[in-house]
Design an enzyme around this catalytic site. Structure first.
Site, PDB file in Angstrom:
ATOM      1  N   GLY A  42     -21.005 -67.852 -62.702  1.00 26.68           N
ATOM      2  CA  GLY A  42     -21.655 -69.028 -63.264  1.00 26.68           C
ATOM      3  C   GLY A  42     -21.874 -68.831 -64.752  1.00 26.68           C
ATOM      4  O   GLY A  42     -21.023 -68.245 -65.441  1.00 26.68           O
ATOM      5  N   CYS A  43     -22.995 -69.267 -65.255  1.00 32.00           N
ATOM      6  CA  CYS A  43     -23.304 -69.159 -66.684  1.00 32.00           C
ATOM      7  C   CYS A  43     -23.186 -67.727 -67.180  1.00 32.00           C
ATOM      8  O   CYS A  43     -23.885 -66.837 -66.699  1.00 32.00           O
ATOM      9  CB  CYS A  43     -24.721 -69.675 -66.929  1.00 32.00           C
ATOM     10  SG  CYS A  43     -25.334 -69.369 -68.594  1.00 32.00           S
ATOM     11  N   PHE A  44     -22.297 -67.509 -68.163  1.00 34.02           N
ATOM     12  CA  PHE A  44     -22.093 -66.128 -68.608  1.00 34.02           C
ATOM     13  C   PHE A  44     -23.276 -65.566 -69.378  1.00 34.02           C
ATOM     14  O   PHE A  44     -23.441 -64.348 -69.465  1.00 34.02           O
ATOM     15  CB  PHE A  44     -20.786 -65.940 -69.373  1.00 34.02           C
ATOM     16  CG  PHE A  44     -20.444 -66.937 -70.449  1.00 34.02           C
ATOM     17  CD1 PHE A  44     -21.396 -67.637 -71.159  1.00 34.02           C
ATOM     18  CD2 PHE A  44     -19.097 -67.168 -70.761  1.00 34.02           C
ATOM     19  CE1 PHE A  44     -21.054 -68.538 -72.163  1.00 34.02           C
ATOM     20  CE2 PHE A  44     -18.732 -68.061 -71.765  1.00 34.02           C
ATOM     21  CZ  PHE A  44     -19.724 -68.753 -72.465  1.00 34.02           C
ATOM     22  N   TYR A 199     -33.632 -72.653 -69.689  1.00 37.64           N
ATOM     23  CA  TYR A 199     -32.435 -73.084 -68.947  1.00 37.64           C
ATOM     24  C   TYR A 199     -32.345 -72.366 -67.609  1.00 37.64           C
ATOM     25  O   TYR A 199     -32.134 -72.984 -66.558  1.00 37.64           O
ATOM     26  CB  TYR A 199     -31.170 -72.813 -69.774  1.00 37.64           C
ATOM     27  CG  TYR A 199     -29.953 -72.612 -68.912  1.00 37.64           C
ATOM     28  CD1 TYR A 199     -29.316 -73.698 -68.306  1.00 37.64           C
ATOM     29  CD2 TYR A 199     -29.483 -71.324 -68.636  1.00 37.64           C
ATOM     30  CE1 TYR A 199     -28.235 -73.510 -67.468  1.00 37.64           C
ATOM     31  CE2 TYR A 199     -28.407 -71.125 -67.798  1.00 37.64           C
ATOM     32  CZ  TYR A 199     -27.783 -72.215 -67.211  1.00 37.64           C
ATOM     33  OH  TYR A 199     -26.728 -72.027 -66.368  1.00 37.64           O
TER      34      TYR A 199
END
Length: 221
Positions: A42-44, A199
């Site tokens: 997912g989000c690196f 986030y």
């Protein structure tokens, strides 16, 4: 005077040569002790932040891999069609932490049951994957996946894929989780490190991993 200087210079030159030789040997030894695990979770930003906390990890680099487009940009990858995943190259010292241990942590830090992305980030570029570059890595990755699947009691959809060229992401993505630049977010103006925390929390990453893995969850305690 010249003869005295020459006699005195020889030991100094020899000493310098020895120092340079030792330094070169140390550099070669250090390079030989660095191995790489490449994963998509997912989000690196999150994967990078998690693994840079692990003792024995030298650095984690955010980037793109798995696709066919050369030198992709973040905008191109997240828009879809490039075949690339948001991925992270984890450089580590195998004398301090093993490849197998890092695999175990990775599988317990993502939602391995989700084939459509990760948490609030949807689409192919946010899928999970383990990238392998040789038979030993492949065997280790498949074994880790089998073990994790047994421990979880659910099917794991995270694939083990042959490694392709890895493209480091744009500079502003690197170490985003500890950045100090002021950025405009949906939460208002924030420092990068604060924006990252907001986030991650809003996306529900840690909550879902904790729900899925319980006490075995990595990086959520």
């Amino acid at each position: 005077m010249m003869s005295i200087l020459s006699r005195n210079a020889k030991p100094a030159v020899l000493f310098l040569a020895i120092l340079l030789g030792l330094a070169a040997q140390g550099t070669r030894s250090h390079a030989a002790n660095v191995e790489t695990l490449t994963v998509a979770g997912g989000c690196f930003w999150c994967v990078e932040a998690d693994f840079e906390k692990v003792d024995g990890v030298i650095e984690a680099i955010s980037g793109y891999t798995g696709g066919s487009k050369e030198n992709p940009t973040y905008k191109q990858v997240t828009a879809g069609g490039t075949g690339h995943f948001e991925a992270v190259q984890i450089k580590f010292d195998p004398s301090k932490v093993s490849y197998e241990s890092l695999l175990q942590k990775f599988l317990r830090s993502v939602d391995v049951t989700d084939a459509g992305g990760q948490f609030c980030d949807r689409g192919d570029s946010y899928r999970t994957a383990i990238f392998v570059s040789n038979p030993a890595q492949k065997a280790a990755a498949l074994a880790a996946k089998t073990e994790a699947e047994s421990a979880l009691g659910q099917k794991i959809v995270t694939p083990v894929l042959d490694a392709k060229k890895f493209y480091p992401a744009e500079d502003y993505h690197q170490n985003y989780y500890k950045g100090t630049n002021l950025v405009l977010t949906r939460f208002g103006p924030k420092r990068q490190s604060e924006a990252y925390k907001a986030y991650r929390n809003a996306c529900g990453r840690d909550a879902r991993v904790q729900q899925l893995w319980g006490k075995a969850a990595a990086f959520t305690h």
